[in-house]
Design a protein around this motif. Structure first.
Motif, PDB file in Angstrom:
ATOM      1  N   VAL A  55       0.776  -7.563   2.484  1.00  0.00           N
ATOM      2  CA  VAL A  55       0.576  -6.379   1.637  1.00  0.00           C
ATOM      3  C   VAL A  55      -0.904  -6.224   1.319  1.00  0.00           C
ATOM      4  CG1 VAL A  55       1.132  -5.273  -0.573  1.00  0.00           C
ATOM      5  CG2 VAL A  55       2.877  -6.608   0.604  1.00  0.00           C
ATOM      6  N   GLN A  78      -3.614  -4.090  -1.004  1.00  0.00           N
ATOM      7  CA  GLN A  78      -3.674  -3.305  -2.234  1.00  0.00           C
ATOM      8  C   GLN A  78      -5.116  -2.869  -2.488  1.00  0.00           C
ATOM      9  OE1 GLN A  78      -0.770  -4.995  -5.345  1.00  0.00           O
ATOM     10  NE2 GLN A  78      -1.858  -6.813  -4.689  1.00  0.00           N
ATOM     11  N   ALA A 122      -3.771  -6.040  -8.352  1.00  0.00           N
ATOM     12  CA  ALA A 122      -4.147  -5.357  -7.116  1.00  0.00           C
ATOM     13  C   ALA A 122      -5.636  -5.539  -6.856  1.00  0.00           C
ATOM     14  CB  ALA A 122      -3.807  -3.873  -7.226  1.00  0.00           C
ATOM     15  N   ARG A 155      -0.651   4.640  -6.824  1.00  0.00           N
ATOM     16  CA  ARG A 155      -0.834   3.375  -6.097  1.00  0.00           C
ATOM     17  C   ARG A 155      -0.570   3.629  -4.616  1.00  0.00           C
ATOM     18  NH1 ARG A 155      -0.044  -2.360  -6.126  1.00  0.00           N
ATOM     19  NH2 ARG A 155       1.331  -3.011  -4.459  1.00  0.00           N
ATOM     20  N   SER A 182      -0.289   1.386  -1.098  1.00  0.00           N
ATOM     21  CA  SER A 182      -0.288   0.034  -0.540  1.00  0.00           C
ATOM     22  C   SER A 182       0.103   0.117   0.924  1.00  0.00           C
ATOM     23  CB  SER A 182       0.658  -0.893  -1.315  1.00  0.00           C
ATOM     24  OG  SER A 182       1.968  -0.407  -1.268  1.00  0.00           O
TER      25      SER A 182
END
Ligand SMILES: O=C(O)CCC(=O)C(=O)O
Ligand SMILES: [Fe+2]
Length: 265
Positions: free
Chosen positions: A140, A142, A172, A211, A213
């Protein structure tokens, strides 16, 4: 909900530090199932370029985004799901009638670009509900200041719905890659490596910025048969495991949906 650091594992000088890095990865996978990779080969510029693609894509009008159909040849498609989460699926195909009838190409890896719009006083705070990932490893990416990813360590078996401790936030940050173990690898390791529950939340009081991602979901090849060294679980192909899991998740989702409809009535 507290904050607890997850291990940051440096990939610097990988060739000469393989053993040490290996030990750290195993330790983090056994204890928590989440860790970050730092000093890796991807530059911030390269990661930012991919985020720019995502941002450009999601900024388009809905009709435009829907122009990418769930197409069997390209395996690309836009999904706006029930948590207003949008995903670009790669290597997954779906039919519009029965969402649990996923078909796959031989390669089961997926890259998803995720976008959660900004929200003020989010009712319930949900952006992405509690779940574990199905595959082996998820990477992931961020961006600074776009918090929301929480993890709950303590899962005992890859089939267990039992939660462990409390959730804690993984702040993040641009650059480090958050890695988490999926159920397939937990099964493959006889439950040694932990595929823990995680979720994405917005603040129930106050403002949460949008957000973005990026998730890269890795799994074994569809026809690869896996079984842990202790043979705790029967041998199964990655494809079959994935298919069974998708089916279970949708059955669970629909059971929850039906229960909430009955409850409301
Ligand atoms: O949005 C995120 O950062 C994580 C999403 C996630 O956990 C998933 O797609 O499986
Ligand atoms: Fe996930």
């Amino acid at each position: 909900m507290g904050q607890r650091p997850i291990p940051a594992i440096s990939m610097r000088d990988f060739e000469n530090r393989k053993e040490e890095i290996g030990r750290k990865l195993v330790d983090a996978a056994e204890k928590i199932g989440f860790f970050t990779l730092v000093d890796h080969v991807l530059s911030v510029e390269e990661i930012e370029k991919q985020f720019a693609v995502s941002q450009k894509y999601f900024a388009q009008p809905m009709e435009k985004k829907r122009e990418i159909p769930y197409d069997n040849n390209t395996s690309l498609g836009y999904e706006k799901n029930y948590t207003v989460l949008a995903r670009l699926w790669v290597s997954l195909r779906t039919t519009s009638r029965k969402p649990w009838m996923y078909q796959r190409t031989n390669c089961t890896n997926q890259l998803r670009m995720l976008y959660y719009p900004e929200v003020e006083n989010s009712a319930g705070g949900w952006r992405h509900g509690n779940h574990t990932d199905i595959g082996c490893l998820t990477l992931v990416f961020q961006r600074d200041g776009e918090d929301g990813l929480d993890v709950m360590p303590g899962r005992k078996t890859h089939t267990s719905a039992i939660h462990g401790d409390d959730f804690f936030l993984i702040p993040a940050k641009m650059g480090p890659i958050v890695v988490n173990i999926g159920d397939m690898l937990m099964a493959w390791s006889d439950d040694r490596f932990k595929a823990n529950w995680h979720r994405v939340r917005a603040k129930s009081v106050g403002f949460s910025p949008a957000r973005y991602s990026l998730g890269y979901f890795n799994m074994g090849r569809e026809d690869f048969v896996f079984q842990g060294p202790l043979k705790k679980y029967p041998a199964i192909t990655c494809g079959e495991y994935f298919h069974n899991h998708i089916k279970k998740q949708f059955e669970f989702f629909f059971a929850c949906l039906c229960m909430s409809i009955e409850w409301k009535n």
